[in-house]
Write an enzyme that holds these catalytic residues in place. Structure first.
Site, PDB file in Angstrom:
ATOM      1  N   CYS A 118      18.354  93.460  29.330  1.00 44.29           N
ATOM      2  CA  CYS A 118      19.519  93.438  28.393  1.00 44.29           C
ATOM      3  C   CYS A 118      20.536  91.873  28.741  1.00 44.29           C
ATOM      4  CB  CYS A 118      20.481  94.385  28.157  1.00 44.29           C
ATOM      5  SG  CYS A 118      21.653  94.319  27.032  1.00 44.29           S
TER       6      CYS A 118
ATOM      7  N   SER B  28      13.943  98.716  20.231  1.00 46.83           N
ATOM      8  CA  SER B  28      15.292  99.289  20.695  1.00 46.83           C
ATOM      9  C   SER B  28      16.391  98.899  20.052  1.00 46.83           C
ATOM     10  CB  SER B  28      15.248  99.298  22.047  1.00 46.83           C
ATOM     11  OG  SER B  28      16.350 100.042  22.644  1.00 46.83           O
TER      12      SER B  28
ATOM     13  N   GLY C 262      12.521  94.252  15.434  1.00 46.16           N
ATOM     14  CA  GLY C 262      13.734  94.334  15.613  1.00 46.16           C
ATOM     15  C   GLY C 262      14.735  94.114  14.387  1.00 46.16           C
TER      16      GLY C 262
HETATM   17  C1  LIG Z   1      21.653  94.684  17.166  1.00 47.03           C
HETATM   18  C2  LIG Z   1      20.540  94.539  18.267  1.00 47.03           C
HETATM   19  C3  LIG Z   1      20.887  95.704  19.385  1.00 47.03           C
HETATM   20  C4  LIG Z   1      19.711  95.348  20.050  1.00 47.03           C
HETATM   21  N1  LIG Z   1      19.841  96.505  21.303  1.00 47.03           N
HETATM   22  C5  LIG Z   1      18.936  96.667  22.362  1.00 47.03           C
HETATM   23  C6  LIG Z   1      18.949  97.826  23.069  1.00 47.03           C
HETATM   24  O1  LIG Z   1      19.678  98.599  23.160  1.00 47.03           O
HETATM   25  N2  LIG Z   1      17.777  97.679  24.079  1.00 47.03           N
HETATM   26  C7  LIG Z   1      16.711  96.538  23.936  1.00 47.03           C
HETATM   27  O2  LIG Z   1      15.930  96.813  25.008  1.00 47.03           O
HETATM   28  N3  LIG Z   1      16.673  95.765  22.991  1.00 47.03           N
HETATM   29  C8  LIG Z   1      17.734  95.591  22.103  1.00 47.03           C
HETATM   30  N4  LIG Z   1      17.610  94.768  21.278  1.00 47.03           N
HETATM   31  C9  LIG Z   1      16.751  93.589  21.196  1.00 47.03           C
HETATM   32  C10 LIG Z   1      15.518  94.181  20.378  1.00 47.03           C
HETATM   33  O3  LIG Z   1      14.770  95.467  20.551  1.00 47.03           O
HETATM   34  C11 LIG Z   1      14.297  93.078  20.409  1.00 47.03           C
HETATM   35  O4  LIG Z   1      13.847  92.975  21.504  1.00 47.03           O
HETATM   36  C12 LIG Z   1      14.671  91.668  20.096  1.00 47.03           C
HETATM   37  O5  LIG Z   1      15.798  91.839  18.985  1.00 47.03           O
HETATM   38  C13 LIG Z   1      13.690  90.634  19.634  1.00 47.03           C
HETATM   39  O6  LIG Z   1      13.135  91.036  18.140  1.00 47.03           O
HETATM   40  P1  LIG Z   1      13.386  90.589  16.857  1.00 47.03           P
HETATM   41  O7  LIG Z   1      13.215  89.077  16.873  1.00 47.03           O
HETATM   42  O8  LIG Z   1      12.401  91.443  15.987  1.00 47.03           O
HETATM   43  O9  LIG Z   1      14.709  90.959  16.702  1.00 47.03           O
HETATM   44  C14 LIG Z   1      18.642  94.690  20.355  1.00 47.03           C
HETATM   45  C15 LIG Z   1      18.607  93.794  19.288  1.00 47.03           C
HETATM   46  C16 LIG Z   1      19.547  93.773  18.257  1.00 47.03           C
HETATM   47  C17 LIG Z   1      19.296  92.784  17.119  1.00 47.03           C
END
Ligand SMILES: Cc1cc2nc3c(=O)[nH]c(=O)nc-3n(C[C@H](O)[C@H](O)[C@H](O)COP(=O)(O)O)c2cc1C
Length: 297
Positions: free
Chosen positions: A128, A22, A260
């Site tokens: 969040c 997300s 993400g």
């Molecule tokens: C720019 C950005 C916006 C995000 N927005 C959301 C969101 O709206 N809802 C959510 O559950 N997680 C959100 N996340 C978290 C990601 O879904 C993910 O859980 C987190 O970034 C860890 O994964 P990664 O290390 O692969 O980025 C966001 C992450 C980023 C970087």
């Protein structure tokens, strides 16, 4: 060996175990040659009202990850109506993520989302770090009440996405007891970044959510512990920037993974992961299910 990439998270059936997390992919994302080859896409978390998000700057990058304080900027649950046509056309599973400021808001949002009839499942955002009002998630009694109520309303697969800064094992166990299809482990870690040259902070909101390669060992610790202690299906999410990272999550017990911030760096990454996993399994002559949890059995 036909369906060797197939995976199932509770009742959510996935053609392959790679999903987009997300917040990193728009409601009208045009990158169809990638999205249509994935197991699922989780869309940006929607709130009841349109949300402007936090003051700028909202993102700062490091070689080892990124800090964001987007603050759930989204058009609100009514505002995504105009995007439903596009969402419907996607060939992968479509998961809506939602978050309310209180129990009733969660209920209203998910009822509206279900009326749209385009989503194959729902991810309850319990995590969040950029929304101050979300603090009540840390009250286990309020949380249980919310989880019970939402599970009653949602007939399709329902996943809870957890913060790594809560009692992940306890909440995962609660989700299992209450009939959730799975848990997404995890969202970002709370962090700050200092601009020493200008004697200030790098983010307008001071605090942000830290994601990317540096959190992988921390999140993997949670996947390991939940896989060992709770029999609930797990979606691993944190720091995936290669197919190797995804395989590690499967070995620890995740049945699927979400990508993400890695998607920002390389929009082809999710399909590259699918192809890596395919090759890895073919070489080993096993299917995905045979490697899930090999290190946590
Ligand atoms: C720019 C950005 C916006 C995000 N927005 C959301 C969101 O709206 N809802 C959510 O559950 N997680 C959100 N996340 C978290 C990601 O879904 C993910 O859980 C987190 O970034 C860890 O994964 P990664 O290390 O692969 O980025 C966001 C992450 C980023 C970087």
């Amino acid at each position: 060996m036909k369906n060797f990439l197939f995976s199932k998270v509770g009742n959510l059936e996935l053609a392959n175990p790679v999903m987009i997390a997300s917040g990193v992919c728009g409601f009208a994302e045009e990158n169809l040659s990638v999205l249509n080859r994935l197991g699922a896409v989780v869309f940006k978390t929607v709130t009841l009202q349109p949300t402007k998000g936090n003051p700028t700057p909202r993102v700062t990058d490091f070689s080892y990850g990124m800090l964001n304080s987007i603050g759930l900027e989204n058009p609100g649950v009514d505002g995504i109506k105009s995007k439903l046509g596009h969402i419907k056309k996607l060939k992968c599973k479509k998961i809506a993520s939602f978050l309310g400021n209180n129990e009733q808001e969660f209920v209203t949002i998910v009822e509206k989302l279900q009326e749209y009839k385009v989503f194959d499942g729902y991810e309850l955002n319990l995590s969040c770090p950029n929304v101050a009002k979300g603090e009540w998630f840390y009250d286990i009694y309020k949380l249980k009440k919310l989880l019970v109520r939402i599970r009653k309303i949602v007939s399709k697969p329902l996943i809870a996405k957890l913060s790594p800064e809560t009692d992940v094992v306890k909440i995962s166990s609660l989700c299992k007891t209450l009939g959730y299809d799975g848990v997404t482990l995890t969202n970002t870690y709370t962090g700050i970044a200092v601009d020493y040259k200008n004697l200030t902070f790098k983010l307008g909101n001071i605090y942000g959510g830290f994601s990317g390669p540096a959190i992988k060992p921390l999140v993997q610790r949670w996947v390991y512990e939940v896989a060992k202690k709770v029999k609930i299906d797990i979606i691993g999410c944190g720091g995936i920037i290669s197919g190797e990272d995804a395989i590690e999550y499967f070995l620890l017990g995740a049945k699927a993974v979400q990508i993400g911030s890695g998607y920002f760096r390389n929009p082809q990454l999710p399909v590259e992961c699918v192809e890596f996993i395919r090759k890895y399994l073919q070489e080993k002559k096993v299917n995905l299910q045979q490697i899930v949890g090999l290190l946590t059995k």
